[in-house]
Enzyme design. Structure first.
Site, short mmCIF file in Angstrom:
data_model
loop_
_atom_site.label_atom_id
_atom_site.label_comp_id
_atom_site.label_asym_id
_atom_site.label_seq_id
_atom_site.Cartn_x
_atom_site.Cartn_y
_atom_site.Cartn_z
N ARG A 171 13.95 5.61 14.74
CA ARG A 171 13.11 5.02 15.86
C ARG A 171 12.69 5.89 16.86
O ARG A 171 13.49 6.65 17.14
CB ARG A 171 13.93 3.89 16.63
CG ARG A 171 13.25 3.44 17.71
CD ARG A 171 13.75 2.05 18.20
NE ARG A 171 15.27 2.12 18.61
CZ ARG A 171 15.98 0.90 18.87
NH1 ARG A 171 15.26 -0.27 18.90
NH2 ARG A 171 17.16 1.12 18.97
N LYS B 35 13.19 -7.11 17.23
CA LYS B 35 12.96 -7.99 18.43
C LYS B 35 12.13 -7.34 19.14
O LYS B 35 10.84 -8.06 19.64
CB LYS B 35 14.22 -8.00 19.05
CG LYS B 35 15.52 -8.71 18.63
CD LYS B 35 16.58 -8.91 19.32
CE LYS B 35 17.33 -7.73 19.89
NZ LYS B 35 17.84 -6.92 18.73
N ARG C 109 22.82 -13.24 24.00
CA ARG C 109 23.55 -12.92 22.60
C ARG C 109 25.09 -13.32 22.75
O ARG C 109 25.76 -12.63 21.93
CB ARG C 109 23.15 -11.13 22.52
CG ARG C 109 23.58 -10.42 23.38
CD ARG C 109 23.26 -9.01 22.97
NE ARG C 109 21.92 -8.54 23.37
CZ ARG C 109 21.44 -7.27 22.84
NH1 ARG C 109 21.94 -6.65 22.15
NH2 ARG C 109 20.13 -7.27 23.40
N ARG D 274 27.45 -1.31 17.89
CA ARG D 274 26.60 -2.31 18.07
C ARG D 274 26.47 -3.08 17.19
O ARG D 274 26.34 -4.46 17.29
CB ARG D 274 25.22 -1.70 18.33
CG ARG D 274 25.10 -1.03 19.88
CD ARG D 274 23.89 -0.05 19.68
NE ARG D 274 22.58 -0.47 19.67
CZ ARG D 274 21.40 0.10 19.28
NH1 ARG D 274 21.56 1.43 19.16
NH2 ARG D 274 20.44 -0.40 19.39
N ARG E 254 16.36 6.88 21.36
CA ARG E 254 17.41 6.28 22.16
C ARG E 254 18.51 6.79 22.26
O ARG E 254 19.11 7.31 21.06
CB ARG E 254 17.30 4.90 21.98
CG ARG E 254 16.25 3.96 23.13
CD ARG E 254 16.20 2.60 22.68
NE ARG E 254 17.62 1.96 22.46
CZ ARG E 254 17.54 0.60 22.11
NH1 ARG E 254 16.52 -0.14 22.10
NH2 ARG E 254 18.65 0.07 22.08
P1 AP5 Z 1 13.09 -2.69 17.44
O1 AP5 Z 1 11.80 -3.44 17.30
O2 AP5 Z 1 13.24 -1.44 18.29
O3 AP5 Z 1 14.32 -3.48 17.01
P2 AP5 Z 1 14.91 -4.22 18.14
O4 AP5 Z 1 15.66 -5.44 17.68
O5 AP5 Z 1 14.38 -4.50 19.41
O6 AP5 Z 1 16.38 -3.42 18.15
P3 AP5 Z 1 17.17 -2.66 19.33
O7 AP5 Z 1 17.90 -1.50 18.86
O8 AP5 Z 1 16.35 -2.42 20.68
O9 AP5 Z 1 18.29 -3.89 19.69
P4 AP5 Z 1 19.62 -3.96 20.22
O10 AP5 Z 1 19.92 -5.35 20.27
O11 AP5 Z 1 20.69 -2.88 19.79
O12 AP5 Z 1 19.31 -3.11 21.90
P5 AP5 Z 1 18.54 -3.83 23.12
O13 AP5 Z 1 17.72 -2.67 23.56
O14 AP5 Z 1 18.41 -5.07 23.15
O15 AP5 Z 1 12.99 -1.97 15.78
C1 AP5 Z 1 13.82 -0.78 15.57
C2 AP5 Z 1 12.85 0.10 14.69
O16 AP5 Z 1 12.58 -0.55 13.38
C3 AP5 Z 1 11.71 0.76 15.27
O17 AP5 Z 1 11.50 2.04 15.11
C4 AP5 Z 1 10.67 -0.20 14.57
O18 AP5 Z 1 9.50 0.52 14.70
C5 AP5 Z 1 11.26 -0.44 13.31
N1 AP5 Z 1 10.79 -1.82 12.68
C6 AP5 Z 1 10.78 -2.88 13.20
N2 AP5 Z 1 10.31 -3.96 12.44
C7 AP5 Z 1 10.16 -3.11 11.25
C8 AP5 Z 1 9.72 -3.75 9.84
N3 AP5 Z 1 9.60 -4.98 9.74
N4 AP5 Z 1 9.69 -3.00 8.86
C9 AP5 Z 1 10.04 -1.49 9.24
N5 AP5 Z 1 10.26 -1.07 10.55
C10 AP5 Z 1 10.46 -1.91 11.43
O19 AP5 Z 1 19.93 -3.59 23.98
C11 AP5 Z 1 20.56 -2.16 24.28
C12 AP5 Z 1 21.96 -2.55 25.19
O20 AP5 Z 1 21.57 -3.14 26.48
C13 AP5 Z 1 23.01 -3.27 24.39
O21 AP5 Z 1 23.79 -2.76 23.23
C14 AP5 Z 1 23.93 -3.81 25.40
O22 AP5 Z 1 24.80 -2.80 26.12
C15 AP5 Z 1 22.93 -4.12 26.52
N6 AP5 Z 1 22.25 -5.47 26.44
C16 AP5 Z 1 21.13 -5.97 26.42
N7 AP5 Z 1 20.89 -7.24 26.34
C17 AP5 Z 1 22.38 -7.77 26.57
C18 AP5 Z 1 22.94 -9.01 26.69
N8 AP5 Z 1 22.15 -10.12 26.59
N9 AP5 Z 1 23.91 -8.85 26.96
C19 AP5 Z 1 24.86 -8.03 27.15
N10 AP5 Z 1 24.28 -6.58 27.06
C20 AP5 Z 1 23.17 -6.50 26.94
#
Ligand code: AP5
Length: 217
Positions: A129, A14, A92, A173, A162
Protein backbone atom coordinates in the site's frame (compact mmCIF):
# COMPACT_ATOMS: atom_id res chain seq x y z
CA UNK A 1 -30.44 8.51 2.06
CA UNK A 2 -28.18 5.61 3.03
CA UNK A 3 -26.28 5.00 6.26
CA UNK A 4 -23.58 2.37 5.80
CA UNK A 5 -20.88 0.70 7.91
CA UNK A 6 -17.87 -1.07 6.39
CA UNK A 7 -16.23 -3.77 8.50
CA UNK A 8 -13.08 -5.48 7.23
CA UNK A 9 -9.69 -6.61 8.51
CA UNK A 10 -6.68 -4.29 8.17
CA UNK A 11 -6.02 -3.99 4.44
CA UNK A 12 -9.45 -5.43 3.66
CA UNK A 13 -10.34 -2.58 1.31
CA UNK A 14 -12.51 -0.33 3.51
CA UNK A 15 -10.82 2.89 2.41
CA UNK A 16 -10.70 1.85 -1.27
CA UNK A 17 -14.38 0.90 -1.39
CA UNK A 18 -15.44 3.85 0.79
CA UNK A 19 -13.97 6.29 -1.73
CA UNK A 20 -15.92 4.73 -4.64
CA UNK A 21 -19.16 4.24 -2.71
CA UNK A 22 -19.35 7.73 -1.22
CA UNK A 23 -18.68 9.31 -4.63
CA UNK A 24 -21.35 7.14 -6.27
CA UNK A 25 -23.97 7.55 -3.55
CA UNK A 26 -23.21 11.19 -2.66
CA UNK A 27 -22.84 10.51 1.06
CA UNK A 28 -20.23 11.55 3.64
CA UNK A 29 -17.13 9.40 4.18
CA UNK A 30 -16.09 9.09 7.82
CA UNK A 31 -12.88 7.13 8.35
CA UNK A 32 -11.83 7.03 11.99
CA UNK A 33 -8.33 5.94 10.92
CA UNK A 34 -8.05 9.01 8.63
CA UNK A 35 -9.35 11.27 11.42
CA UNK A 36 -6.70 9.94 13.81
CA UNK A 37 -3.97 10.42 11.18
CA UNK A 38 -5.16 14.05 10.71
CA UNK A 39 -5.13 14.58 14.47
CA UNK A 40 -1.55 13.31 14.63
CA UNK A 41 -0.56 15.61 11.72
CA UNK A 42 -2.27 18.54 13.48
CA UNK A 43 -4.77 19.14 10.67
CA UNK A 44 -7.98 18.14 12.52
CA UNK A 45 -9.50 20.89 14.61
CA UNK A 46 -10.05 20.30 18.32
CA UNK A 47 -8.08 19.34 21.37
CA UNK A 48 -6.97 15.70 21.55
CA UNK A 49 -4.44 13.52 23.42
CA UNK A 50 -2.16 13.33 20.35
CA UNK A 51 0.75 11.42 21.89
CA UNK A 52 -1.61 8.83 23.39
CA UNK A 53 -3.43 8.31 20.06
CA UNK A 54 -0.15 7.96 18.14
CA UNK A 55 1.14 5.44 20.65
CA UNK A 56 -1.96 3.21 20.25
CA UNK A 57 -1.77 3.41 16.45
CA UNK A 58 1.94 2.64 16.27
CA UNK A 59 1.45 -0.39 18.50
CA UNK A 60 -1.45 -1.63 16.35
CA UNK A 61 -3.86 -1.27 19.27
CA UNK A 62 -7.31 0.30 19.29
CA UNK A 63 -7.65 3.87 20.49
CA UNK A 64 -9.88 3.81 23.64
CA UNK A 65 -13.62 3.72 22.98
CA UNK A 66 -14.43 6.99 24.78
CA UNK A 67 -12.09 8.94 22.45
CA UNK A 68 -13.24 7.32 19.20
CA UNK A 69 -16.95 7.46 20.06
CA UNK A 70 -16.85 11.17 20.89
CA UNK A 71 -14.95 12.04 17.70
CA UNK A 72 -17.30 9.97 15.52
CA UNK A 73 -20.49 11.35 17.05
CA UNK A 74 -19.22 14.94 16.67
CA UNK A 75 -18.33 14.24 13.03
CA UNK A 76 -21.79 12.72 12.36
CA UNK A 77 -23.44 15.94 13.46
CA UNK A 78 -21.83 17.92 10.62
CA UNK A 79 -24.06 19.08 7.77
CA UNK A 80 -22.56 16.80 5.10
CA UNK A 81 -23.95 13.74 6.94
CA UNK A 82 -27.57 14.83 6.54
CA UNK A 83 -27.88 12.96 3.19
CA UNK A 84 -26.32 9.79 4.58
CA UNK A 85 -22.89 8.60 5.67
CA UNK A 86 -20.46 5.75 5.36
CA UNK A 87 -18.54 4.75 8.49
CA UNK A 88 -15.15 3.27 7.53
CA UNK A 89 -13.58 1.52 10.52
CA UNK A 90 -16.20 2.39 13.15
CA UNK A 91 -17.61 0.65 15.13
CA UNK A 92 -14.98 -2.00 15.62
CA UNK A 93 -15.91 -3.27 19.07
CA UNK A 94 -19.28 -4.37 20.46
CA UNK A 95 -19.05 -1.61 23.05
CA UNK A 96 -18.60 1.05 20.33
CA UNK A 97 -21.66 -0.35 18.49
CA UNK A 98 -23.79 -0.37 21.64
CA UNK A 99 -22.82 3.20 22.56
CA UNK A 100 -23.48 4.28 18.96
CA UNK A 101 -26.98 2.68 19.05
CA UNK A 102 -27.72 4.49 22.30
CA UNK A 103 -26.31 7.95 21.54
CA UNK A 104 -27.10 8.07 17.82
CA UNK A 105 -30.50 6.33 17.90
CA UNK A 106 -31.78 8.73 15.19
CA UNK A 107 -29.08 7.46 12.78
CA UNK A 108 -30.42 4.09 11.70
CA UNK A 109 -27.94 1.86 9.87
CA UNK A 110 -29.21 0.52 6.52
CA UNK A 111 -26.30 -1.82 5.78
CA UNK A 112 -23.30 -3.23 7.59
CA UNK A 113 -20.98 -4.77 4.99
CA UNK A 114 -18.41 -7.31 6.13
CA UNK A 115 -15.64 -7.56 3.51
CA UNK A 116 -13.90 -10.94 3.92
CA UNK A 117 -10.32 -11.30 2.65
CA UNK A 118 -7.79 -14.15 3.06
CA UNK A 119 -4.99 -13.38 5.51
CA UNK A 120 -2.17 -14.00 2.97
CA UNK A 121 -3.66 -11.39 0.62
CA UNK A 122 -3.98 -8.89 3.49
CA UNK A 123 -0.27 -9.02 4.26
CA UNK A 124 0.62 -8.49 0.58
CA UNK A 125 -1.89 -5.64 0.25
CA UNK A 126 -0.57 -3.84 3.33
CA UNK A 127 3.08 -4.23 2.36
CA UNK A 128 2.24 -2.85 -1.10
CA UNK A 129 0.00 0.00 0.00
CA UNK A 130 1.09 3.54 -0.82
CA UNK A 131 -0.95 6.73 -0.53
CA UNK A 132 -0.69 10.31 -1.61
CA UNK A 133 0.11 12.63 1.32
CA UNK A 134 -1.69 15.47 -0.50
CA UNK A 135 -5.01 14.06 -1.82
CA UNK A 136 -5.13 10.77 0.13
CA UNK A 137 -5.60 8.54 -2.96
CA UNK A 138 -4.70 4.92 -2.15
CA UNK A 139 -2.54 2.78 -4.48
CA UNK A 140 -0.98 -0.64 -4.33
CA UNK A 141 2.37 -1.31 -5.98
CA UNK A 142 1.28 -4.91 -6.78
CA UNK A 143 -2.39 -4.48 -7.75
CA UNK A 144 -3.22 -0.85 -8.54
CA UNK A 145 0.10 0.96 -9.15
CA UNK A 146 0.29 4.62 -10.17
CA UNK A 147 1.06 5.36 -13.83
CA UNK A 148 4.52 6.72 -12.90
CA UNK A 149 6.74 5.01 -10.35
CA UNK A 150 5.68 5.93 -6.73
CA UNK A 151 4.10 9.25 -7.79
CA UNK A 152 0.39 10.21 -7.45
CA UNK A 153 -1.53 10.22 -10.77
CA UNK A 154 -3.67 13.16 -9.60
CA UNK A 155 -1.11 15.66 -8.33
CA UNK A 156 2.41 14.27 -8.87
CA UNK A 157 3.19 14.01 -5.11
CA UNK A 158 5.65 11.32 -4.00
CA UNK A 159 3.65 8.42 -2.52
CA UNK A 160 4.26 7.27 1.05
CA UNK A 161 3.80 4.05 3.05
CA UNK A 162 1.89 4.21 6.36
CA UNK A 163 3.99 3.96 9.52
CA UNK A 164 1.69 1.23 10.92
CA UNK A 165 2.14 -0.98 7.82
CA UNK A 166 5.37 -2.53 9.15
CA UNK A 167 5.32 -6.29 9.78
CA UNK A 168 5.15 -6.21 13.59
CA UNK A 169 2.30 -3.69 13.75
CA UNK A 170 0.36 -5.45 10.98
CA UNK A 171 0.48 -8.73 12.93
CA UNK A 172 -0.83 -6.96 16.03
CA UNK A 173 -3.61 -5.23 14.06
CA UNK A 174 -4.73 -8.61 12.66
CA UNK A 175 -4.72 -10.15 16.14
CA UNK A 176 -6.77 -7.26 17.55
CA UNK A 177 -9.23 -7.56 14.64
CA UNK A 178 -9.86 -11.21 15.55
CA UNK A 179 -10.20 -10.47 19.27
CA UNK A 180 -12.27 -7.29 19.15
CA UNK A 181 -14.04 -7.17 15.80
CA UNK A 182 -15.16 -10.80 15.32
CA UNK A 183 -17.69 -10.39 18.19
CA UNK A 184 -18.96 -7.21 16.48
CA UNK A 185 -19.72 -9.23 13.34
CA UNK A 186 -21.96 -11.55 15.38
CA UNK A 187 -23.61 -8.54 17.00
CA UNK A 188 -24.69 -7.19 13.58
CA UNK A 189 -25.52 -10.65 12.21
CA UNK A 190 -28.01 -11.14 15.06
CA UNK A 191 -29.57 -7.75 14.26
CA UNK A 192 -30.11 -8.88 10.64
CA UNK A 193 -28.22 -5.96 9.00
CA UNK A 194 -24.98 -7.77 8.11
CA UNK A 195 -24.19 -8.43 4.43
CA UNK A 196 -21.08 -10.49 3.64
CA UNK A 197 -18.95 -9.59 0.63
CA UNK A 198 -16.17 -11.60 -1.01
CA UNK A 199 -13.27 -9.14 -0.77
CA UNK A 200 -10.78 -11.44 -2.52
CA UNK A 201 -11.99 -10.21 -5.92
CA UNK A 202 -10.76 -7.13 -7.82
CA UNK A 203 -11.57 -3.64 -6.54
CA UNK A 204 -14.26 -3.23 -9.22
CA UNK A 205 -15.84 -6.65 -8.55
CA UNK A 206 -16.02 -5.96 -4.80
CA UNK A 207 -17.62 -2.59 -5.53
CA UNK A 208 -20.22 -4.23 -7.83
CA UNK A 209 -21.13 -6.80 -5.16
CA UNK A 210 -21.80 -4.03 -2.65
CA UNK A 211 -23.76 -1.90 -5.12
CA UNK A 212 -25.98 -4.86 -6.06
CA UNK A 213 -26.99 -5.29 -2.42
CA UNK A 214 -27.68 -1.57 -2.04
CA UNK A 215 -29.72 -1.38 -5.26
CA UNK A 216 -31.66 -4.52 -4.30
CA UNK A 217 -33.07 -3.05 -1.12
P1 AP5 B 1 -7.36 -0.19 1.96
O1 AP5 B 1 -8.59 0.16 1.19
O2 AP5 B 1 -6.42 0.89 2.34
O3 AP5 B 1 -7.76 -1.11 3.21
P2 AP5 B 1 -8.41 -0.73 4.61
O4 AP5 B 1 -9.40 -1.80 4.95
O5 AP5 B 1 -8.90 0.67 4.59
O6 AP5 B 1 -7.14 -0.93 5.51
P3 AP5 B 1 -6.58 -0.12 6.77
O7 AP5 B 1 -5.19 -0.63 6.95
O8 AP5 B 1 -6.76 1.35 6.59
O9 AP5 B 1 -7.50 -0.65 7.90
P4 AP5 B 1 -7.22 -0.58 9.42
O10 AP5 B 1 -8.53 -0.94 9.99
O11 AP5 B 1 -6.07 -1.39 9.87
O12 AP5 B 1 -6.73 0.92 9.63
P5 AP5 B 1 -7.51 2.27 9.94
O13 AP5 B 1 -6.90 3.33 9.11
O14 AP5 B 1 -8.98 2.10 9.87
O15 AP5 B 1 -6.58 -1.31 1.08
C1 AP5 B 1 -5.31 -1.79 1.49
C2 AP5 B 1 -4.42 -1.98 0.25
O16 AP5 B 1 -5.00 -3.01 -0.57
C3 AP5 B 1 -4.32 -0.74 -0.65
O17 AP5 B 1 -3.04 -0.66 -1.18
C4 AP5 B 1 -5.35 -0.99 -1.77
O18 AP5 B 1 -4.97 -0.36 -2.97
C5 AP5 B 1 -5.32 -2.51 -1.88
N1 AP5 B 1 -6.61 -3.09 -2.25
C6 AP5 B 1 -7.83 -2.73 -1.76
N2 AP5 B 1 -8.79 -3.51 -2.31
C7 AP5 B 1 -8.13 -4.38 -3.15
C8 AP5 B 1 -8.58 -5.45 -3.99
N3 AP5 B 1 -9.87 -5.78 -4.09
N4 AP5 B 1 -7.65 -6.14 -4.68
C9 AP5 B 1 -6.32 -5.82 -4.59
N5 AP5 B 1 -5.84 -4.80 -3.81
C10 AP5 B 1 -6.75 -4.11 -3.10
O19 AP5 B 1 -7.13 2.50 11.47
C11 AP5 B 1 -5.79 2.78 11.83
C12 AP5 B 1 -5.67 2.78 13.35
O20 AP5 B 1 -6.52 3.81 13.90
C13 AP5 B 1 -6.12 1.49 14.07
O21 AP5 B 1 -5.11 0.52 14.10
C14 AP5 B 1 -6.46 2.04 15.46
O22 AP5 B 1 -5.30 2.30 16.20
C15 AP5 B 1 -7.11 3.39 15.12
N6 AP5 B 1 -8.56 3.28 14.94
C16 AP5 B 1 -9.27 3.52 13.80
N7 AP5 B 1 -10.58 3.31 14.01
C17 AP5 B 1 -10.72 2.93 15.30
C18 AP5 B 1 -11.84 2.56 16.10
N8 AP5 B 1 -13.10 2.51 15.60
N9 AP5 B 1 -11.61 2.22 17.39
C19 AP5 B 1 -10.37 2.28 17.91
N10 AP5 B 1 -9.26 2.60 17.21
C20 AP5 B 1 -9.44 2.92 15.91
Amino acid sequence: MKNIVLVAPPGGGKGTQAEKLTKTLGIAHISTGDIFRSIVKGTYSGSFPVAEILDYMNKGLLVPDDIVVKITLDRLNKDDCKNGFLLDGFPRTVNQAEVFDKLASDKKLDFVFLINVNEDSLIKRLSGRRSCPKCGKIYNIYYTPPKKNEVCDEDGEKLVARSDDNEETVRKRLEIYKQETFPLVDFYRKKGVLREIDGNKSVEEVFQQIMEVIKGK
